[in-house]
Design an enzyme around this catalytic site. Structure first.
Site, PDB file in Angstrom:
ATOM      1  N   ASN A 294     -11.691   3.065   2.681  1.00  0.00           N
ATOM      2  CA  ASN A 294     -11.440   3.068   4.129  1.00  0.00           C
ATOM      3  C   ASN A 294     -12.195   1.889   4.735  1.00  0.00           C
ATOM      4  O   ASN A 294     -13.349   1.998   5.168  1.00  0.00           O
ATOM      5  CB  ASN A 294     -11.883   4.392   4.749  1.00  0.00           C
ATOM      6  CG  ASN A 294     -11.395   4.552   6.181  1.00  0.00           C
ATOM      7  OD1 ASN A 294     -11.507   3.633   6.982  1.00  0.00           O
ATOM      8  ND2 ASN A 294     -10.833   5.702   6.489  1.00  0.00           N
TER       9      ASN A 294
ATOM     10  N   ALA B 123      -4.582  -7.052  -3.905  1.00  0.00           N
ATOM     11  CA  ALA B 123      -4.279  -8.369  -4.466  1.00  0.00           C
ATOM     12  C   ALA B 123      -5.192  -9.367  -3.764  1.00  0.00           C
ATOM     13  O   ALA B 123      -5.259  -9.394  -2.532  1.00  0.00           O
ATOM     14  CB  ALA B 123      -2.828  -8.719  -4.214  1.00  0.00           C
TER      15      ALA B 123
ATOM     16  N   ASP C 104     -15.546  11.046  -1.984  1.00  0.00           N
ATOM     17  CA  ASP C 104     -14.144  11.075  -2.418  1.00  0.00           C
ATOM     18  C   ASP C 104     -13.541  12.456  -2.193  1.00  0.00           C
ATOM     19  O   ASP C 104     -14.097  13.248  -1.417  1.00  0.00           O
ATOM     20  CB  ASP C 104     -14.013  10.603  -3.871  1.00  0.00           C
ATOM     21  CG  ASP C 104     -14.521  11.603  -4.889  1.00  0.00           C
ATOM     22  OD1 ASP C 104     -15.159  12.597  -4.486  1.00  0.00           O
ATOM     23  OD2 ASP C 104     -14.262  11.407  -6.095  1.00  0.00           O
TER      24      ASP C 104
ATOM     25  N   ARG D  31      -8.171  -6.876   8.368  1.00  0.00           N
ATOM     26  CA  ARG D  31      -8.812  -6.490   7.096  1.00  0.00           C
ATOM     27  C   ARG D  31      -9.023  -7.775   6.295  1.00  0.00           C
ATOM     28  O   ARG D  31      -8.131  -8.266   5.631  1.00  0.00           O
ATOM     29  CB  ARG D  31      -7.906  -5.515   6.352  1.00  0.00           C
ATOM     30  CG  ARG D  31      -8.400  -5.089   5.014  1.00  0.00           C
ATOM     31  CD  ARG D  31      -7.728  -3.794   4.565  1.00  0.00           C
ATOM     32  NE  ARG D  31      -6.282  -3.809   4.689  1.00  0.00           N
ATOM     33  CZ  ARG D  31      -5.442  -4.211   3.736  1.00  0.00           C
ATOM     34  NH1 ARG D  31      -5.903  -4.662   2.594  1.00  0.00           N
ATOM     35  NH2 ARG D  31      -4.140  -4.173   3.925  1.00  0.00           N
TER      36      ARG D  31
ATOM     37  N   ARG E  87       2.876  -1.283   9.618  1.00  0.00           N
ATOM     38  CA  ARG E  87       1.748  -1.594   8.737  1.00  0.00           C
ATOM     39  C   ARG E  87       1.302  -3.043   8.868  1.00  0.00           C
ATOM     40  O   ARG E  87       2.112  -3.965   8.819  1.00  0.00           O
ATOM     41  CB  ARG E  87       2.117  -1.233   7.304  1.00  0.00           C
ATOM     42  CG  ARG E  87       2.231   0.280   7.172  1.00  0.00           C
ATOM     43  CD  ARG E  87       2.732   0.695   5.855  1.00  0.00           C
ATOM     44  NE  ARG E  87       1.876   0.222   4.787  1.00  0.00           N
ATOM     45  CZ  ARG E  87       2.195   0.329   3.510  1.00  0.00           C
ATOM     46  NH1 ARG E  87       3.318   0.906   3.170  1.00  0.00           N
ATOM     47  NH2 ARG E  87       1.388  -0.112   2.589  1.00  0.00           N
TER      48      ARG E  87
ATOM     49  N   HIS F 176      -5.014  10.699 -11.323  1.00  0.00           N
ATOM     50  CA  HIS F 176      -4.195   9.611 -10.796  1.00  0.00           C
ATOM     51  C   HIS F 176      -4.928   8.304 -11.042  1.00  0.00           C
ATOM     52  O   HIS F 176      -6.138   8.284 -11.261  1.00  0.00           O
ATOM     53  CB  HIS F 176      -3.850   9.787  -9.317  1.00  0.00           C
ATOM     54  CG  HIS F 176      -5.036   9.813  -8.403  1.00  0.00           C
ATOM     55  ND1 HIS F 176      -5.298   8.813  -7.519  1.00  0.00           N
ATOM     56  CD2 HIS F 176      -6.030  10.698  -8.251  1.00  0.00           C
ATOM     57  CE1 HIS F 176      -6.407   9.111  -6.858  1.00  0.00           C
ATOM     58  NE2 HIS F 176      -6.861  10.254  -7.280  1.00  0.00           N
TER      59      HIS F 176
ATOM     60  N   ASN G 297      -2.143 -12.524   3.231  1.00  0.00           N
ATOM     61  CA  ASN G 297      -2.178 -12.183   1.808  1.00  0.00           C
ATOM     62  C   ASN G 297      -1.796 -10.720   1.640  1.00  0.00           C
ATOM     63  O   ASN G 297      -2.540  -9.820   2.015  1.00  0.00           O
ATOM     64  CB  ASN G 297      -3.584 -12.416   1.252  1.00  0.00           C
ATOM     65  CG  ASN G 297      -3.717 -11.947  -0.195  1.00  0.00           C
ATOM     66  OD1 ASN G 297      -2.731 -11.556  -0.829  1.00  0.00           O
ATOM     67  ND2 ASN G 297      -4.934 -11.983  -0.716  1.00  0.00           N
TER      68      ASN G 297
ATOM     69  N   SER H   8      -0.035  -7.809  -1.255  1.00  0.00           N
ATOM     70  CA  SER H   8       0.121  -7.639  -2.697  1.00  0.00           C
ATOM     71  C   SER H   8       1.540  -7.996  -3.139  1.00  0.00           C
ATOM     72  O   SER H   8       2.512  -7.780  -2.409  1.00  0.00           O
ATOM     73  CB  SER H   8      -0.208  -6.206  -3.091  1.00  0.00           C
ATOM     74  OG  SER H   8       0.515  -5.304  -2.286  1.00  0.00           O
TER      75      SER H   8
END
Lengths: 46, 612
Positions: free
Chosen positions: B313, B426, B154, B525, B456, B13, B555, B557
């Site tokens: 994360n 972004a 990962d 964040r 979100r 991916h 901000n 994306s």
């Protein structure tokens, strides 16, 4: 046809070999080891 | 002749390509941005073409092609998994094995064939670098440190799922590892799957969900699912997971442990999902924190570099930074598999004696992650004219002032400037911006512009010089990969009834002077923006501060849910016209939605973009 061959291979060949392999040396090491200090595998450099 | 290394990641991916010239990162991009297929796993033909075009090189000029993992070693792991998962794994075996036998075990040969098929010249020699070596190289070599501890966590590559390294100058030395099937990334993905989100895509949604819940399952997870040692090493109890012998992550025992079946995709979110998210987040932070202390002890270093999917994360990263396990941490902005392309190229370059020329400059070697395509104004104008759109072309300062006035007036602005970012975030070149002081901005952006779930959160960009006035940061966060709490002085006292509020109702409470970017646990964040990181975006933030006194912008994306971030002017204009974005600043041009002609498309675009 291909699926049939894979089916026969899986159950007639891979299953007994895999069970034996897992019994002798399980590469996936599934069990918890409560007495162990660490699960880290140290990398040796020569 | 300069030494050119072309890095490639593909076939799982987030395929990507990256080009490194004498150790300097020239270009890097994910294939999804060109193909418009999110997390595109196919060979990154368009990203390769772009990287070569950016440097003006032909394929024959490239000294080495570096592939981001070792397919033969990976095949051995897949075979060992099939062999020892018997007799329950036939479905996965019959589905996956033909591909592995026909081409996947020789993925490097396929890469050679694909490169030859591009018709860009002779294919150079190709080297394969282990998956975690690529991650570690992407974390350490572009970092601003001459020596550092390196931690990669990962899902899985070949065998390793977690690796600890020591980086010095141009060398990386692996110290220790944890191997498949014991994987923190796969554990997190199992909960992502169980909570009804897509694996390898919805993990950040689970992270965003965590603050709505209480970690009441954390003890169950520690007791039943994962045995964590004091040094952070761990094993999973594979009786609860289905990924060894199935195409799914969890099975019946997992359902019994957490009192019911998994949530269906797009199903209602309940207290259980909130609490599961909070619980796995707490366990993840515990493991990452302990591993960080271990790698610090093993290396004696005061700085840490992070990569691997788990390094995205940003809540766990923020905790690490806050706890001061290290003096400073640096996270590769493309920490997932796309960054593997860059790591493989850097690893190959360092092997050929390349230098880390950015060291000593005080900056990292990522150029603010602005490593993708850029479009000239004439090209943009050509597209706008072809679509008969109405636009103005003010002087650069006037454009900034008009954008700032619109933002201050509650408008939402698409901001398309300079080179596209490499990595999932972004960072002010392909962004949708809003006023963080507006209490309705989060709902407006989620539901009318991004068309995504209401829970979100959005992220703030803040002038680096003002960041500590608004956020409890212990260091800069240029890549939006650290979460920090809102400063006390910017928090708003909530009413006594607010303490009784739970779940998604928490969204209705105003917690700070920046409600649009304050998550329900008072965190954000953060992206800190310094002038040298991104001059154009810094200018915009400064102008917004001059006008409003607030040095912060929302901000997010530049895309809608399920769509990759926009790459070309056509992508940006299409997204602008499809959504309720009020204004588009694209290069030197300004477009206002109310002045535009009606936008027509064949079919319903909302049904054509698969949900993420």
């Amino acid at each position: 046809m291909r699926r049939g061959i894979l089916f026969l291979f899986y159950f007639l060949v891979l299953t007994p070999v895999g069970l034996l392999y897992r019994m002798l040396q399980d590469p996936l090491r599934r069990e918890f080891r409560p007495d162990a200090q660490s699960y880290l595998i140290r990398v040796r450099h020569h | 002749m300069p030494h050119l290394a072309l890095g490639i990641s593909s076939y799982y991916h987030d395929s990507a390509a990256a080009l490194v010239e004498d150790g300097k990162v020239i270009a890097a991009a994910q294939e999804e941005r060109f193909s418009r297929r999110r997390h595109d796993p196919s060979f990154p033909a368009q990203a390769v073409k772009y990287c070569l075009q950016e440097s003006g090189a032909k394929l024959g000029d490239v000294s080495t092609v570096a592939y981001y993992e070792n397919p033969r070693l990976k095949f051995r792991r897949v075979l060992a998994t099939f062999a020892t998962a018997v007799p329950y794994g036939f479905a996965a075996f019959s589905e996956a094995l033909p591909d592995w036998l026909s081409w996947k075990r020789r993925a490097d040969d396929k890469v050679r064939q694909e490169l030859a098929g591009l018709g860009l010249g002779p294919v150079p020699a190709l080297s394969c670098h282990r998956h975690h070596e690529s991650h570690a190289a992407s974390a350490f070599f572009p970092s601003p440190y001459d020596s550092a501890a390196v931690l990669c966590v990962d899902g899985v590559g070949e065998w390793a799922t977690t690796t600890l390294w020591h980086g010095r100058d141009r060398k990386l030395r692996q110290l220790a590892e944890i191997r498949f099937p014991h994987s923190l990334g796969l554990l997190y993905s199992a909960f992502t799957y169980f909570c009804g989100f897509k694996v390898d895509s919805g993990e950040y949604k689970l992270m965003g969900l965590a603050p709505y819940g209480k970690p009441r399952f954390a003890d169950v997870i520690r007791k039943e699912l994962i045995d964590i040692k004091p040094d952070g090493s761990f094993r999973l109890n594979m009786r609860y997971f289905a990924y060894l012998h199935g195409q799914v992550m969890t099975g019946r025992r997992f359902e019994e442990l957490f009192h019911g079946p998994r949530r269906g995709p797009e199903g209602p979110l309940t207290e259980r999902e909130f609490d599961l998210a909070a619980s796995i987040q707490q366990v993840t932070e515990e493991v990452v924190g302990r591993l960080a202390r271990t790698v610090r002890r093993l290396t004696g270093e005061r700085r840490l570099c992070l990569a691997g999917g788990v390094a995205l994360n940003c809540v766990a990263n923020g905790k690490l930074a806050e706890e001061k396990v290290f003096d400073e941490i640096w996270v590769q902005p493309a920490a997932g598999d796309a960054g593997g392309a860059l790591g493989a190229a850097l690893s190959a370059a360092m092997g050929h004696g390349a230098s880390r020329a950015h060291l000593g400059s005080g900056h990292d070697g990522m150029s603010g992650a602005r490593l993708g395509p850029e479009y000239e104004d004439e090209e943009i104008r050509g597209y706008l004219d072809a679509k008969e759109l109405r636009y103005s072309r003010p002087e650069p300062d006037a454009l900034v002032q008009e954008v700032v006035a619109a933002l201050d007036g509650g408008k939402v602005v698409g901001w398309f400037q300079g080179r596209m970012e490499f990595g999932p975030r972004a960072l002010g070149n392909r962004s949708i911006l809003g006023d963080p002081r507006d209490p309705d901005m989060q709902t407006k952006m989620n539901l009318k512009i991004k068309f995504r779930e209401s829970f979100r959160p959005f992220a703030p960009s803040v002038l680096a010089s003002d960041a500590r006035d608004y956020f409890r940061l212990t260091q800069d966060s240029p890549y939006m990969l650290l979460v920090a709490d809102i400063e006390h002085s910017k928090q708003v006292a909530s009413s006594p009834s607010a303490a009784q509020t739970t779940g998604l109702d928490l969204l209705r409470i105003q917690r700070s002077v920046l409600p649009a970017v304050t998550h329900v646990d008072m965190s954000a964040r953060v992206q800190t923006v310094a002038e040298e990181d991104n001059p154009a975006y810094h200018r915009l933030l400064s102008a917004f501060k001059e006008r409003t006194g607030c040095p912060v912008l929302v901000n997010t994306s530049f895309n809608v849910r399920g769509e990759p971030i926009v790459n070309t002017p056509a992508d940006a204009v299409t997204c602008f016209m499809r959504t309720d974005i009020d204004m588009l600043a694209i290069g030197g041009f300004l477009l206002r939605k109310e002045e535009q002609p009606a936008w027509h498309e064949n079919g319903d675009w909302r049904t054509e973009i698969p949900l993420d």
